[in-house]
Design a protein around this motif. Structure first.
Motif, mmCIF file in Angstrom:
data_model
loop_
_atom_site.group_PDB
_atom_site.id
_atom_site.type_symbol
_atom_site.label_atom_id
_atom_site.label_comp_id
_atom_site.label_asym_id
_atom_site.label_seq_id
_atom_site.Cartn_x
_atom_site.Cartn_y
_atom_site.Cartn_z
ATOM 1 N N PHE A 57 4.081 6.800 7.405
ATOM 2 C CA PHE A 57 2.958 6.378 6.557
ATOM 3 C C PHE A 57 1.705 6.132 7.407
ATOM 4 O O PHE A 57 0.622 6.644 7.112
ATOM 5 N N VAL A 58 1.859 5.375 8.483
ATOM 6 C CA VAL A 58 0.713 5.092 9.358
ATOM 7 C C VAL A 58 0.226 6.371 10.024
ATOM 8 O O VAL A 58 -0.978 6.611 10.125
ATOM 9 N N LEU A 89 -11.317 2.759 8.872
ATOM 10 C CA LEU A 89 -10.708 3.121 7.585
ATOM 11 C C LEU A 89 -9.218 2.805 7.587
ATOM 12 O O LEU A 89 -8.672 2.238 6.640
ATOM 13 N N LEU A 90 -8.571 3.206 8.675
ATOM 14 C CA LEU A 90 -7.134 2.976 8.817
ATOM 15 C C LEU A 90 -6.840 1.489 8.777
ATOM 16 O O LEU A 90 -5.939 1.028 8.072
ATOM 17 N N ALA A 110 4.246 -1.301 10.998
ATOM 18 C CA ALA A 110 2.814 -0.991 10.962
ATOM 19 C C ALA A 110 2.122 -1.622 12.174
ATOM 20 O O ALA A 110 1.302 -0.988 12.844
ATOM 21 N N ARG A 111 2.494 -2.859 12.496
ATOM 22 C CA ARG A 111 1.914 -3.533 13.657
ATOM 23 C C ARG A 111 2.360 -2.845 14.952
ATOM 24 O O ARG A 111 1.577 -2.689 15.879
ATOM 25 N N HIS A 119 -7.094 0.034 5.367
ATOM 26 C CA HIS A 119 -5.971 0.387 4.494
ATOM 27 C C HIS A 119 -4.745 -0.473 4.807
ATOM 28 O O HIS A 119 -3.967 -0.816 3.921
ATOM 29 N N LEU A 120 -4.563 -0.805 6.088
ATOM 30 C CA LEU A 120 -3.365 -1.552 6.484
ATOM 31 C C LEU A 120 -3.566 -3.062 6.485
ATOM 32 O O LEU A 120 -2.617 -3.813 6.645
ATOM 33 N N GLU A 162 5.910 -4.391 7.607
ATOM 34 C CA GLU A 162 4.825 -5.091 8.299
ATOM 35 C C GLU A 162 4.959 -4.935 9.813
ATOM 36 O O GLU A 162 3.995 -4.631 10.513
ATOM 37 N N PRO A 217 0.831 -1.212 0.000
ATOM 38 C CA PRO A 217 0.000 0.000 0.000
ATOM 39 C C PRO A 217 0.864 1.260 0.000
ATOM 40 O O PRO A 217 1.986 1.246 0.494
ATOM 41 N N THR A 218 0.336 2.316 -0.580
ATOM 42 C CA THR A 218 1.039 3.610 -0.573
ATOM 43 C C THR A 218 0.056 4.722 -0.233
ATOM 44 O O THR A 218 -1.147 4.503 -0.172
#
Lengths: 353, 353
Positions: free
Chosen positions: B250-251, A278-279, A248-249, A282-283, A245, A134-135
């Protein structure tokens, strides 16, 4: 190949079991009405799972397989399991019974089997594992190699650029994708010899390529949406993908902690919930599920072991799109350009033949 | 060296200018009362900035430098700028006038100058750039190399493990840090020859090492707090660090979009603001500012170009701690163990001498 496009499914691979795999395939089938499936695995369990999906059952053939490739199997062990669901699914592509295979099993085993059974296509030295990330931009970004090749020379990287661009043209529907090499800086002198040599070849050949080569990018730019294809060796790609990954986690965990740190923040969370949804959407890695082995004589897609039905459906969708658009033929055609690249490389006196 | 510990500051390096550098050093001085500073740069601007920090002025000597290393200067150009603030700060460490140097300037130039002026310490083939990254655990994690060496052999990686552990013992106050090598899987057969050989040497020598070698880790585990030191080559480390930074941003950007997507989510944001502040604090790179070149005869700390006063203070604090705890002597002592590692390596018939 049979008249209708057919996808071979390794029904046994996922951590979530046959039911989730079947639910995912059924979901994908709704998007691709003409698709047929061959489902390899434990016949009893597959048929039980199909009871919930009569439409999929009508479009499928079930083929029993006696063994399973385990997550812990070394590739050398796995490739000898000829009657495994994974092996049979790949061999269906080899024989032409299916146009593509999808498996959620052991990645190393899948790669080894796919390479052995399908072989690399003319002009390609090594296959590469490509996926969408994703971007913040309008499109996802195609990244390769994500772990098929621990070390790569300049020639491999140039070929990955060609293959990644072909994938981006199909999956992102772009006419002339923007391609960059992953590096540790954007100046020409940065990086390893392999990366600099690949860049020199691509730069010299730019106008003749079916994509735009835009130089180097760095790890912090992967998600910025400034490029459509990012090319790297499998080691760096794997590190980057897993770090992304993990981070983001990590941020999501911090967010959860922050929201539960006081009554006030808990109330804020309840009010913000739709926004947080929404977030999360996206993730959600399920929305980007389906990594492709590019450069083989046939389409093989790896679904993440922990993917849910939506994730599996995405992986099957990727396989269906690549099959419909005949990625193998398109990469082969683009590789004609690589022959010219060889001339460029020898003119530049670079070790890219 | 003078009786009181002294740190040389390159006042000209940061993107934010002399004032922010001085504000940062002044902040750090409050934490380290006994510290003295030599401030290299444009005398007029430094003195003007010191008007706001009388305590720092009392603890500092200002030395005018005629030139500046630009961000765009190649290392080969930068090292010839002998009268630059960066060069003079490093040379103050070389001459023994200062125990450590801090610069927010061009990283490549700083590395080249530091290596040339200070040389690597006995037993160390190459210096490495180390930094702290945030984790979900109790401690930060030390990661090295972050870009000083594009390619590394097994011997380099083993030495980085020793240096990184020495740094973790001081900065994280741990007796026996847990060390892992960054790889693309945790099984013994994963990765490059260099990584596997380094692991074999460290595994065989484990009980004799001043740290615990726990095998491999992967990109998605960097922030989990399961290890204290992560060792890798400079290319992978740079990719991982930048990917982590980029993904966190990004997040955060997605979060901002989510919160501003509706009136309801805007209200939720206002209520959640204190919680979001906690998150922001945890992710603020200024709280982890200060990367160290380990393995040189002297302490050199790189502050991020965009660091604010708090960030600069952190970098100076890192330099002060390493100076107080005499990291150079401690690494030299630990390197004695590396001599034994050479014996282990030759017994294992590995190319780590």
């Amino acid at each position: 190949m049979s008249s209708q496009p057919r996808i071979a499914i390794d029904a046994m691979g996922g951590d979530e079991g046959v039911r989730v795999m079947m639910a995912g395939v059924a979901l994908a089938r709704r998007r691709h009405e003409g698709l047929r499936f061959t489902l390899f695995g434990d016949e009893t369990r597959i048929k039980a799972a199909l009871d919930n999906h009569p439409n999929l059952r009508a479009a499928s053939e079930v083929v029993h397989s006696a063994t399973i490739v385990e997550g812990s199997d070394k590739p050398s062990v796995a490739i000898r399991k000829k009657s495994s669901s994974m092996s049979m699914a790949i061999n269906a592509v080899k024989s032409g019974d299916a146009g593509a295979a999808v498996s959620a099993g052991n990645t190393g085993a899948l790669m080894a089997m796919a390479k052995l059974a399908l072989r690399t296509m003319p002009g390609v030295d090594r296959p590469a594992l490509a996926a969408m990330l994703p971007t913040l931009g309008d499109n996802d970004v195609v990244m390769l190699d994500l772990g098929a090749n621990t070390e790569c020379d300049a020639r491999n990287l140039v070929q990955f650029a060609v293959m990644g661009a072909a994938y981006a043209r199909i999956a992102l529907d772009l006419e002339r994708p923007r391609v960059r090499l992953l590096n540790i800086g954007t100046e020409e002198l940065k990086g390893t010899d392999e990366i600099r040599d690949a860049a020199a070849v691509l730069r010299a050949a730019d106008t003749t390529l079916p994509f735009s080569f835009d130089g180097f990018t760095e790890g912090d730019k992967i998600g910025r949406g400034e490029t459509d294809v990012i090319v790297c060796d499998g080691f760096s790609g794997n590190v980057a993908l897993k770090t992304a990954e993990g981070t983001a986690r990590f941020v999501a965990d911090l967010l959860r902690r922050a929201f539960s740190s006081s009554l006030r923040s808990k109330i804020g969370f309840l009010i913000s919930k739709p926004a947080m949804h929404l977030l999360k959407h996206h993730l959600d890695p399920n929305n980007h599920n389906g990594a492709v082995f590019l450069g083989l004589n046939g389409v093989v897609v790896k679904s993440h072991g922990s993917a849910d039905a939506k994730g599996v459906a995405n992986a099957v969708h990727v396989a269906a799109r690549l099959l419909e658009e005949d990625i193998t033929r398109r990469i082969a055609a683009d590789m004609a350009g690589v022959q010219d690249l060889s001339a460029v490389a020898s003119k530049l006196e670079l070790p890219v033949k």
